[in-house]
Design a protein around this motif. Structure first.
Motif, PDB file in Angstrom:
ATOM      1  N   ILE A 270       0.853  -1.192   0.000  1.00 48.49           N
ATOM      2  CA  ILE A 270       0.000   0.000   0.000  1.00 48.49           C
ATOM      3  C   ILE A 270       0.886   1.238   0.000  1.00 48.49           C
ATOM      4  O   ILE A 270       1.402   1.647   1.042  1.00 48.49           O
ATOM      5  CB  ILE A 270      -0.935   0.021   1.226  1.00 48.49           C
ATOM      6  CG1 ILE A 270      -1.810  -1.226   1.266  1.00 48.49           C
ATOM      7  CG2 ILE A 270      -1.797   1.283   1.215  1.00 48.49           C
ATOM      8  CD1 ILE A 270      -2.678  -1.336   2.506  1.00 48.49           C
ATOM      9  N   PRO A 271       1.069   1.857  -1.155  1.00 48.53           N
ATOM     10  CA  PRO A 271       1.948   3.022  -1.235  1.00 48.53           C
ATOM     11  C   PRO A 271       1.499   4.205  -0.367  1.00 48.53           C
ATOM     12  O   PRO A 271       2.311   5.063  -0.037  1.00 48.53           O
ATOM     13  CB  PRO A 271       1.913   3.412  -2.714  1.00 48.53           C
ATOM     14  CG  PRO A 271       1.260   2.297  -3.429  1.00 48.53           C
ATOM     15  CD  PRO A 271       0.514   1.487  -2.439  1.00 48.53           C
ATOM     16  N   GLY A 272       0.239   4.237   0.029  1.00 54.99           N
ATOM     17  CA  GLY A 272      -0.268   5.334   0.837  1.00 54.99           C
ATOM     18  C   GLY A 272       0.219   5.332   2.276  1.00 54.99           C
ATOM     19  O   GLY A 272       0.060   6.316   2.990  1.00 54.99           O
ATOM     20  N   ILE A 273       0.839   4.233   2.725  1.00 57.29           N
ATOM     21  CA  ILE A 273       1.395   4.170   4.078  1.00 57.29           C
ATOM     22  C   ILE A 273       2.876   4.514   3.967  1.00 57.29           C
ATOM     23  O   ILE A 273       3.645   3.781   3.355  1.00 57.29           O
ATOM     24  CB  ILE A 273       1.237   2.773   4.710  1.00 57.29           C
ATOM     25  CG1 ILE A 273      -0.229   2.362   4.780  1.00 57.29           C
ATOM     26  CG2 ILE A 273       1.868   2.751   6.105  1.00 57.29           C
ATOM     27  CD1 ILE A 273      -0.441   0.921   5.203  1.00 57.29           C
ATOM     28  N   LYS A 274       3.265   5.633   4.573  1.00 55.38           N
ATOM     29  CA  LYS A 274       4.659   6.063   4.444  1.00 55.38           C
ATOM     30  C   LYS A 274       5.571   5.514   5.519  1.00 55.38           C
ATOM     31  O   LYS A 274       6.775   5.417   5.322  1.00 55.38           O
ATOM     32  CB  LYS A 274       4.730   7.584   4.427  1.00 55.38           C
ATOM     33  CG  LYS A 274       4.073   8.169   3.186  1.00 55.38           C
ATOM     34  CD  LYS A 274       4.344   9.628   3.071  1.00 55.38           C
ATOM     35  CE  LYS A 274       3.666  10.180   1.820  1.00 55.38           C
ATOM     36  NZ  LYS A 274       3.713  11.622   1.792  1.00 55.38           N
TER      37      LYS A 274
ATOM     38  N   SER B  89       7.443  13.600  11.517  1.00 55.89           N
ATOM     39  CA  SER B  89       7.276  14.729  10.594  1.00 55.89           C
ATOM     40  C   SER B  89       6.092  14.487   9.664  1.00 55.89           C
ATOM     41  O   SER B  89       5.658  13.348   9.464  1.00 55.89           O
ATOM     42  CB  SER B  89       8.544  14.938   9.776  1.00 55.89           C
ATOM     43  OG  SER B  89       8.669  13.922   8.803  1.00 55.89           O
ATOM     44  N   LYS B  90       5.587  15.541   9.080  1.00 56.74           N
ATOM     45  CA  LYS B  90       4.485  15.457   8.117  1.00 56.74           C
ATOM     46  C   LYS B  90       4.887  14.584   6.925  1.00 56.74           C
ATOM     47  O   LYS B  90       4.058  13.881   6.353  1.00 56.74           O
ATOM     48  CB  LYS B  90       4.083  16.871   7.674  1.00 56.74           C
ATOM     49  CG  LYS B  90       3.001  16.920   6.626  1.00 56.74           C
ATOM     50  CD  LYS B  90       1.676  16.396   7.132  1.00 56.74           C
ATOM     51  CE  LYS B  90       0.611  16.542   6.066  1.00 56.74           C
ATOM     52  NZ  LYS B  90      -0.399  15.503   6.142  1.00 56.74           N
ATOM     53  N   ASP B  91       6.188  14.587   6.567  1.00 59.00           N
ATOM     54  CA  ASP B  91       6.671  13.783   5.442  1.00 59.00           C
ATOM     55  C   ASP B  91       6.573  12.281   5.709  1.00 59.00           C
ATOM     56  O   ASP B  91       6.591  11.495   4.773  1.00 59.00           O
ATOM     57  CB  ASP B  91       8.120  14.144   5.106  1.00 59.00           C
ATOM     58  CG  ASP B  91       8.252  15.557   4.557  1.00 59.00           C
ATOM     59  OD1 ASP B  91       7.248  16.095   4.034  1.00 59.00           O
ATOM     60  OD2 ASP B  91       9.356  16.123   4.662  1.00 59.00           O
ATOM     61  N   ASP B  92       6.503  11.890   6.977  1.00 62.35           N
ATOM     62  CA  ASP B  92       6.385  10.466   7.343  1.00 62.35           C
ATOM     63  C   ASP B  92       4.940   9.996   7.385  1.00 62.35           C
ATOM     64  O   ASP B  92       4.679   8.846   7.749  1.00 62.35           O
ATOM     65  CB  ASP B  92       7.030  10.215   8.708  1.00 62.35           C
ATOM     66  CG  ASP B  92       8.538  10.303   8.667  1.00 62.35           C
ATOM     67  OD1 ASP B  92       9.123  10.057   7.601  1.00 62.35           O
ATOM     68  OD2 ASP B  92       9.132  10.616   9.720  1.00 62.35           O
ATOM     69  N   CYS B  93       4.011  10.859   7.075  1.00 59.14           N
ATOM     70  CA  CYS B  93       2.589  10.541   7.211  1.00 59.14           C
ATOM     71  C   CYS B  93       1.937  10.284   5.865  1.00 59.14           C
ATOM     72  O   CYS B  93       2.364  10.848   4.866  1.00 59.14           O
ATOM     73  CB  CYS B  93       1.865  11.682   7.919  1.00 59.14           C
ATOM     74  SG  CYS B  93       2.386  11.866   9.637  1.00 59.14           S
ATOM     75  N   PRO B  94       0.888   9.467   5.833  1.00 60.20           N
ATOM     76  CA  PRO B  94       0.282   8.774   6.954  1.00 60.20           C
ATOM     77  C   PRO B  94       1.181   7.672   7.500  1.00 60.20           C
ATOM     78  O   PRO B  94       1.893   7.010   6.773  1.00 60.20           O
ATOM     79  CB  PRO B  94      -1.017   8.206   6.417  1.00 60.20           C
ATOM     80  CG  PRO B  94      -1.072   8.511   4.969  1.00 60.20           C
ATOM     81  CD  PRO B  94       0.133   9.277   4.604  1.00 60.20           C
ATOM     82  N   VAL B  95       1.107   7.508   8.804  1.00 61.96           N
ATOM     83  CA  VAL B  95       1.888   6.510   9.512  1.00 61.96           C
ATOM     84  C   VAL B  95       0.927   5.477  10.108  1.00 61.96           C
ATOM     85  O   VAL B  95      -0.177   5.819  10.512  1.00 61.96           O
ATOM     86  CB  VAL B  95       2.782   7.161  10.597  1.00 61.96           C
ATOM     87  CG1 VAL B  95       1.961   7.856  11.649  1.00 61.96           C
ATOM     88  CG2 VAL B  95       3.703   6.158  11.252  1.00 61.96           C
TER      89      VAL B  95
ATOM     90  N   GLN C 141      -9.144   7.797   4.369  1.00 62.34           N
ATOM     91  CA  GLN C 141     -10.082   6.672   4.418  1.00 62.34           C
ATOM     92  C   GLN C 141      -9.788   5.617   3.348  1.00 62.34           C
ATOM     93  O   GLN C 141      -9.830   4.419   3.654  1.00 62.34           O
ATOM     94  CB  GLN C 141     -11.520   7.166   4.293  1.00 62.34           C
ATOM     95  CG  GLN C 141     -12.528   6.038   4.391  1.00 62.34           C
ATOM     96  CD  GLN C 141     -13.962   6.513   4.248  1.00 62.34           C
ATOM     97  OE1 GLN C 141     -14.220   7.625   3.802  1.00 62.34           O
ATOM     98  NE2 GLN C 141     -14.890   5.667   4.636  1.00 62.34           N
ATOM     99  N   PRO C 142      -9.457   5.993   2.090  1.00 62.63           N
ATOM    100  CA  PRO C 142      -9.163   4.945   1.096  1.00 62.63           C
ATOM    101  C   PRO C 142      -7.981   4.052   1.481  1.00 62.63           C
ATOM    102  O   PRO C 142      -7.981   2.865   1.161  1.00 62.63           O
ATOM    103  CB  PRO C 142      -8.850   5.746  -0.182  1.00 62.63           C
ATOM    104  CG  PRO C 142      -9.560   7.052   0.010  1.00 62.63           C
ATOM    105  CD  PRO C 142      -9.496   7.334   1.480  1.00 62.63           C
ATOM    106  N   VAL C 143      -7.013   4.598   2.186  1.00 68.39           N
ATOM    107  CA  VAL C 143      -5.873   3.791   2.625  1.00 68.39           C
ATOM    108  C   VAL C 143      -6.333   2.772   3.667  1.00 68.39           C
ATOM    109  O   VAL C 143      -5.943   1.606   3.633  1.00 68.39           O
ATOM    110  CB  VAL C 143      -4.735   4.685   3.169  1.00 68.39           C
ATOM    111  CG1 VAL C 143      -3.561   3.836   3.655  1.00 68.39           C
ATOM    112  CG2 VAL C 143      -4.271   5.677   2.105  1.00 68.39           C
ATOM    113  N   MET C 144      -7.190   3.214   4.606  1.00 69.47           N
ATOM    114  CA  MET C 144      -7.707   2.276   5.605  1.00 69.47           C
ATOM    115  C   MET C 144      -8.523   1.180   4.936  1.00 69.47           C
ATOM    116  O   MET C 144      -8.451   0.009   5.322  1.00 69.47           O
ATOM    117  CB  MET C 144      -8.551   3.007   6.657  1.00 69.47           C
ATOM    118  CG  MET C 144      -9.144   2.084   7.719  1.00 69.47           C
ATOM    119  SD  MET C 144      -7.977   0.963   8.542  1.00 69.47           S
ATOM    120  CE  MET C 144      -7.187   2.072   9.692  1.00 69.47           C
TER     121      MET C 144
END
Length: 145
Positions: free
Chosen positions: A18-22, A41-47, A94-97
């Motif tokens: 899932i590329p949406g999880i950083k 950091s914001k760059d690590d999100c979504p976590v 929500q789409p990532v979840m």
């Protein structure tokens, strides 16, 4: 109880799918958790925060010991209340979840050592906001043997 290394590695595998999880971050509930979370950091999100599962025995026979693992993960994004609210943040991830839940369901149909015995009726998804003041997202609880 599930082997924690295997459990953590399972979630790292989910992250690759899932590329949406950083970032994946195993956490415990203690006083250091606040420091760890505030340092993201914001760059690590979504976590995806992975809590250590709890386990309860459900066998009345000493010859057949089984434990039910109770699990909770949090998919969180950092937000600035001056720029966007918690609701918008929750809506955006929500789409990532939904992808995470889809993968759990797919993996339950395989011989996956972690999720093959998931209780699909136990899946519970809740919106979360105000998590350590600057995070919003989703929690997902489930159990497996």
């Amino acid at each position: 109880m599930i082997d924690l290394k295997i459990y953590r590695e399972y979630w790292k595998g989910v992250q690759k799918r899932i590329p949406g999880i950083k970032k994946i971050l195993p956490v415990t509930i203690d006083e250091e958790m606040s420091k760890t979370i505030q340092g993201i950091s914001k760059d690590d999100c979504p976590v995806l925060f992975i809590l250590i599962p709890s386990a309860t025995g459900n066998s009345t026979s000493a010859d057949n010991i089984q434990e039910n693992n109770l699990c909770v993960v949090f998919l969180m994004d950092k937000y600035d209340p001056q720029r966007k609210g918690a609701y918008q943040t929750i809506e955006e991830i929500q789409p990532v979840m939904e992808q995470i839940k889809r993968i759990l369901i797919e993996d339950s149909a395989t011989d996956c050592p972690v999720i093959s015995k998931i209780d699909l009726t136990s899946l519970s998804t809740l919106p979360e906001s105000g998590f350590y003041r600057t995070f919003a997202g989703w929690s997902l609880a489930f159990s497996f043997k």
